[in-house]
Design an enzyme around this catalytic site. Sequence first.
Site, PDB file in Angstrom:
ATOM      1  N   CYS A 112      -2.495  -0.591   7.593  1.00  0.00           N
ATOM      2  CA  CYS A 112      -1.689   0.632   7.540  1.00  0.00           C
ATOM      3  C   CYS A 112      -1.838   1.448   8.816  1.00  0.00           C
ATOM      4  O   CYS A 112      -0.868   2.038   9.297  1.00  0.00           O
ATOM      5  CB  CYS A 112      -2.064   1.448   6.309  1.00  0.00           C
ATOM      6  SG  CYS A 112      -1.586   0.626   4.761  1.00  0.00           S
ATOM      7  N   CYS A 145      -6.279   1.692   5.805  1.00  0.00           N
ATOM      8  CA  CYS A 145      -6.900   0.431   6.171  1.00  0.00           C
ATOM      9  C   CYS A 145      -6.367   0.009   7.549  1.00  0.00           C
ATOM     10  O   CYS A 145      -5.408   0.600   8.056  1.00  0.00           O
ATOM     11  CB  CYS A 145      -6.582  -0.632   5.117  1.00  0.00           C
ATOM     12  SG  CYS A 145      -4.868  -1.207   5.149  1.00  0.00           S
ATOM     13  N   HIS A 184       0.855  -1.183   0.000  1.00  0.00           N
ATOM     14  CA  HIS A 184       0.000   0.000   0.000  1.00  0.00           C
ATOM     15  C   HIS A 184       0.893   1.235   0.000  1.00  0.00           C
ATOM     16  O   HIS A 184       2.020   1.203   0.510  1.00  0.00           O
ATOM     17  CB  HIS A 184      -0.893   0.016   1.234  1.00  0.00           C
ATOM     18  CG  HIS A 184      -1.933  -1.048   1.230  1.00  0.00           C
ATOM     19  ND1 HIS A 184      -3.004  -1.028   2.096  1.00  0.00           N
ATOM     20  CD2 HIS A 184      -2.080  -2.172   0.486  1.00  0.00           C
ATOM     21  CE1 HIS A 184      -3.771  -2.087   1.874  1.00  0.00           C
ATOM     22  NE2 HIS A 184      -3.220  -2.798   0.907  1.00  0.00           N
ATOM     23  N   GLU A 201       0.910   3.847   1.791  1.00  0.00           N
ATOM     24  CA  GLU A 201       1.371   4.224   3.127  1.00  0.00           C
ATOM     25  C   GLU A 201       2.576   3.384   3.557  1.00  0.00           C
ATOM     26  O   GLU A 201       3.577   3.916   4.051  1.00  0.00           O
ATOM     27  CB  GLU A 201       0.264   4.035   4.172  1.00  0.00           C
ATOM     28  CG  GLU A 201      -0.988   4.822   3.899  1.00  0.00           C
ATOM     29  CD  GLU A 201      -2.047   4.006   3.178  1.00  0.00           C
ATOM     30  OE1 GLU A 201      -1.760   3.429   2.105  1.00  0.00           O
ATOM     31  OE2 GLU A 201      -3.188   3.966   3.670  1.00  0.00           O
TER      32      GLU A 201
END
Length: 165
Positions: A83, A80, A50, A52
């Site tokens: 993260c 999410c 992701h 992040e």
Amino acid sequence: MSPMDQALAEARAAAARNEVPVGAVVLGPGGQVLARAGNRTEADADASAHAEMLALREAARRLGTPRLIGCDLVVTLEPCPMCAAALVHFRIRRLVFGAYDPKGGGVEHGPRIFDAPGCLHRPEVVGGVQEAECGALLQVFFQKLRASNSIEIISIKGLSDHGSL
């Protein structure tokens, strides 16, 4: 260019690679950009890639420390749960995000990681920054994805109806 505009640029680049358009920027204690990233889950065949996570890892590498004390994360979508949990461990000072994510978010929605009794660190949270622009980017991406998937399904059904499959 503002940090959210930089995150949006990363999100647009991710969309151009057929990745979910999420972008992230890590700012150092002085406000300098330490790292930028867009989603790379498909390209890297890595469900944890992701935006992040990629930006946090790069910032930590650049600083030579596993904790990003005094650093901020700016991201186009509410993180999410994975993260959000990573933000706890990286010790991010402030999370700034654009669009809220009622289905997959882990900060203001879902498990609300920072509100858990056992949460080791609670960053300051600022949500809804350039929310309309961040949300629109995701909406357009998923509309196009649904439209292209419909074409593929119609093509497959058409072949199967003629006994070609």
